[in-house]
Design a protein around this motif. Structure first.
Motif, PDB file in Angstrom:
ATOM      1  N   LEU A 276     -34.232  17.594  55.571  1.00 30.33           N
ATOM      2  CA  LEU A 276     -34.351  18.811  54.866  1.00 30.33           C
ATOM      3  C   LEU A 276     -34.070  18.653  53.629  1.00 30.33           C
ATOM      4  N   PHE A 277     -34.892  18.760  52.509  1.00 31.26           N
ATOM      5  CA  PHE A 277     -34.418  18.842  51.095  1.00 31.26           C
ATOM      6  C   PHE A 277     -34.758  20.356  50.928  1.00 31.26           C
ATOM      7  N   GLU A 278     -33.321  20.904  50.463  1.00 30.64           N
ATOM      8  CA  GLU A 278     -33.409  22.383  50.141  1.00 30.64           C
ATOM      9  C   GLU A 278     -32.804  22.957  48.939  1.00 30.64           C
ATOM     10  N   TYR A 279     -32.810  23.902  48.456  1.00 26.49           N
ATOM     11  CA  TYR A 279     -31.726  24.587  47.512  1.00 26.49           C
ATOM     12  C   TYR A 279     -31.145  25.629  48.307  1.00 26.49           C
ATOM     13  N   PRO A 280     -29.579  25.593  48.432  1.00 29.09           N
ATOM     14  CA  PRO A 280     -28.849  26.376  49.415  1.00 29.09           C
ATOM     15  C   PRO A 280     -29.055  27.930  49.192  1.00 29.09           C
ATOM     16  N   LYS A 281     -29.314  28.274  47.812  1.00 27.77           N
ATOM     17  CA  LYS A 281     -29.452  29.864  47.656  1.00 27.77           C
ATOM     18  C   LYS A 281     -31.136  30.405  47.960  1.00 27.77           C
ATOM     19  N   CYS A 282     -31.840  29.460  48.238  1.00 25.91           N
ATOM     20  CA  CYS A 282     -33.110  29.821  48.574  1.00 25.91           C
ATOM     21  C   CYS A 282     -33.495  30.557  49.754  1.00 25.91           C
ATOM     22  N   SER A 283     -34.103  31.663  49.974  1.00 20.48           N
ATOM     23  CA  SER A 283     -34.100  32.317  50.948  1.00 20.48           C
ATOM     24  C   SER A 283     -35.107  31.694  51.878  1.00 20.48           C
ATOM     25  N   THR A 284     -36.170  31.200  51.390  1.00 17.60           N
ATOM     26  CA  THR A 284     -37.031  30.407  51.972  1.00 17.60           C
ATOM     27  C   THR A 284     -36.452  29.163  52.712  1.00 17.60           C
ATOM     28  N   CYS A 285     -35.632  28.537  52.222  1.00 21.12           N
ATOM     29  CA  CYS A 285     -34.992  27.305  52.660  1.00 21.12           C
ATOM     30  C   CYS A 285     -34.000  27.615  53.612  1.00 21.12           C
ATOM     31  N   GLN A 286     -33.535  28.618  53.748  1.00 23.68           N
ATOM     32  CA  GLN A 286     -32.491  29.446  54.643  1.00 23.68           C
ATOM     33  C   GLN A 286     -33.197  29.522  55.917  1.00 23.68           C
ATOM     34  N   LYS A 287     -34.441  30.341  55.510  1.00 24.37           N
ATOM     35  CA  LYS A 287     -35.455  30.547  56.865  1.00 24.37           C
ATOM     36  C   LYS A 287     -35.746  29.114  57.607  1.00 24.37           C
TER      37      LYS A 287
ATOM     38  N   GLY B 280     -34.617  19.436  40.013  1.00 22.57           N
ATOM     39  CA  GLY B 280     -34.929  19.967  41.238  1.00 22.57           C
ATOM     40  C   GLY B 280     -35.585  21.204  41.506  1.00 22.57           C
ATOM     41  N   MET B 281     -35.347  22.237  40.394  1.00 20.47           N
ATOM     42  CA  MET B 281     -36.026  23.606  40.520  1.00 20.47           C
ATOM     43  C   MET B 281     -37.411  23.619  40.370  1.00 20.47           C
ATOM     44  N   LEU B 282     -37.829  22.384  39.723  1.00 15.94           N
ATOM     45  CA  LEU B 282     -39.532  22.230  39.612  1.00 15.94           C
ATOM     46  C   LEU B 282     -39.886  21.886  40.991  1.00 15.94           C
ATOM     47  N   VAL B 283     -39.311  21.246  41.887  1.00 11.19           N
ATOM     48  CA  VAL B 283     -39.916  21.022  43.179  1.00 11.19           C
ATOM     49  C   VAL B 283     -40.169  22.031  44.056  1.00 11.19           C
ATOM     50  N   LYS B 284     -41.292  22.025  44.865  1.00 13.47           N
ATOM     51  CA  LYS B 284     -41.442  23.013  45.821  1.00 13.47           C
ATOM     52  C   LYS B 284     -40.571  22.657  46.920  1.00 13.47           C
ATOM     53  N   ARG B 285     -40.030  23.943  47.432  1.00  7.78           N
ATOM     54  CA  ARG B 285     -39.206  23.865  48.522  1.00  7.78           C
ATOM     55  C   ARG B 285     -39.134  24.603  49.701  1.00  7.78           C
ATOM     56  N   PRO B 286     -38.747  24.422  50.869  1.00  7.33           N
ATOM     57  CA  PRO B 286     -38.114  23.117  51.325  1.00  7.33           C
ATOM     58  C   PRO B 286     -39.170  22.038  51.446  1.00  7.33           C
TER      59      PRO B 286
ATOM     60  N   VAL C 101     -44.573  14.532  55.454  1.00  7.97           N
ATOM     61  CA  VAL C 101     -43.678  15.522  54.833  1.00  7.97           C
ATOM     62  C   VAL C 101     -44.367  16.834  54.751  1.00  7.97           C
ATOM     63  N   LEU C 102     -43.574  17.796  54.934  1.00 10.69           N
ATOM     64  CA  LEU C 102     -43.941  19.286  55.086  1.00 10.69           C
ATOM     65  C   LEU C 102     -43.530  19.804  53.900  1.00 10.69           C
ATOM     66  N   ILE C 103     -44.345  20.528  53.121  1.00 13.52           N
ATOM     67  CA  ILE C 103     -44.035  21.009  51.838  1.00 13.52           C
ATOM     68  C   ILE C 103     -44.038  22.678  51.953  1.00 13.52           C
ATOM     69  N   GLY C 104     -42.909  23.304  51.549  1.00 14.30           N
ATOM     70  CA  GLY C 104     -42.763  24.682  51.829  1.00 14.30           C
ATOM     71  C   GLY C 104     -42.602  25.208  53.355  1.00 14.30           C
ATOM     72  N   PHE C 105     -42.137  26.146  53.428  1.00 16.73           N
ATOM     73  CA  PHE C 105     -42.023  26.604  54.894  1.00 16.73           C
ATOM     74  C   PHE C 105     -43.058  27.571  55.332  1.00 16.73           C
ATOM     75  N   LYS C 106     -44.054  26.825  56.310  1.00 16.85           N
ATOM     76  CA  LYS C 106     -45.197  27.814  56.916  1.00 16.85           C
ATOM     77  C   LYS C 106     -44.873  27.530  58.383  1.00 16.85           C
ATOM     78  N   GLU C 107     -44.432  28.486  59.052  1.00 15.65           N
ATOM     79  CA  GLU C 107     -43.823  28.445  60.264  1.00 15.65           C
ATOM     80  C   GLU C 107     -45.056  27.754  61.237  1.00 15.65           C
ATOM     81  N   ASN C 108     -46.305  28.322  61.207  1.00 19.16           N
ATOM     82  CA  ASN C 108     -47.280  27.875  61.961  1.00 19.16           C
ATOM     83  C   ASN C 108     -47.462  26.337  61.832  1.00 19.16           C
ATOM     84  N   GLU C 109     -47.403  25.768  60.584  1.00 19.37           N
ATOM     85  CA  GLU C 109     -47.542  24.488  60.091  1.00 19.37           C
ATOM     86  C   GLU C 109     -46.418  23.688  60.781  1.00 19.37           C
ATOM     87  N   TRP C 110     -45.465  24.270  60.739  1.00 17.22           N
ATOM     88  CA  TRP C 110     -44.220  23.615  61.374  1.00 17.22           C
ATOM     89  C   TRP C 110     -44.206  23.341  62.897  1.00 17.22           C
ATOM     90  N   ASN C 111     -44.565  24.572  63.531  1.00 13.86           N
ATOM     91  CA  ASN C 111     -44.907  24.519  64.889  1.00 13.86           C
ATOM     92  C   ASN C 111     -45.811  23.416  65.320  1.00 13.86           C
TER      93      ASN C 111
END
Length: 114
Positions: A3-14, A88-94, A102-112
């Motif tokens: 998981l590539f993340e930025y720890p302060k990013c709420s989407t990454c935390q989700k 790294g702030m230019l890269v879509k995350r997580p 590779v999954l780009i961004g957090f979309k729960e349906n896609e991750w499921n």
């Protein structure tokens, strides 16, 4: 899984909570403190089979500061890799790297589905 993340990013935390709740074993990499280099980005983009433009964090402050919305259409693939690797702030995350994709961004349906 990585998981590539930025720890302060709420989407990454989700995304992290999602993986933990599913009891998945994964490693974490701070995409800002430990930037992706050009070769890593190229590998992830090709593995994802998505267009390189999907890897830009278009809602980010840095993206807007650099006025990339207007510039990106005229850039080569190599120029885009160079810019993405610069901050790294230019890269879509997580980003979630699996064995075969590779999954780009957090979309729960896609991750499921994966």
């Amino acid at each position: 899984m990585l998981l590539f993340e930025y720890p302060k990013c709420s989407t990454c935390q989700k995304a992290k909570r999602y993986l933990e709740n599913k009891n998945f074993s994964f490693e974490v990499r701070n995409i800002v403190a430990d930037k992706l280099d050009i070769n890593e980005l190229d590998r992830l983009i090709k593995k994802s089979t998505k267009d390189i433009n999907k890897f830009f964090n278009t809602s980010g402050l840095k993206y807007r500061e650099l006025n990339l919305k207007d510039k990106i259409q005229n850039m080569s693939y190599e120029e885009k890799l160079q810019i993405l690797s610069s901050d790294g702030m230019l890269v879509k995350r997580p980003l979630l790297e699996l064995d075969d994709t590779v999954l780009i961004g957090f979309k729960e349906n896609e991750w499921n589905n994966i």
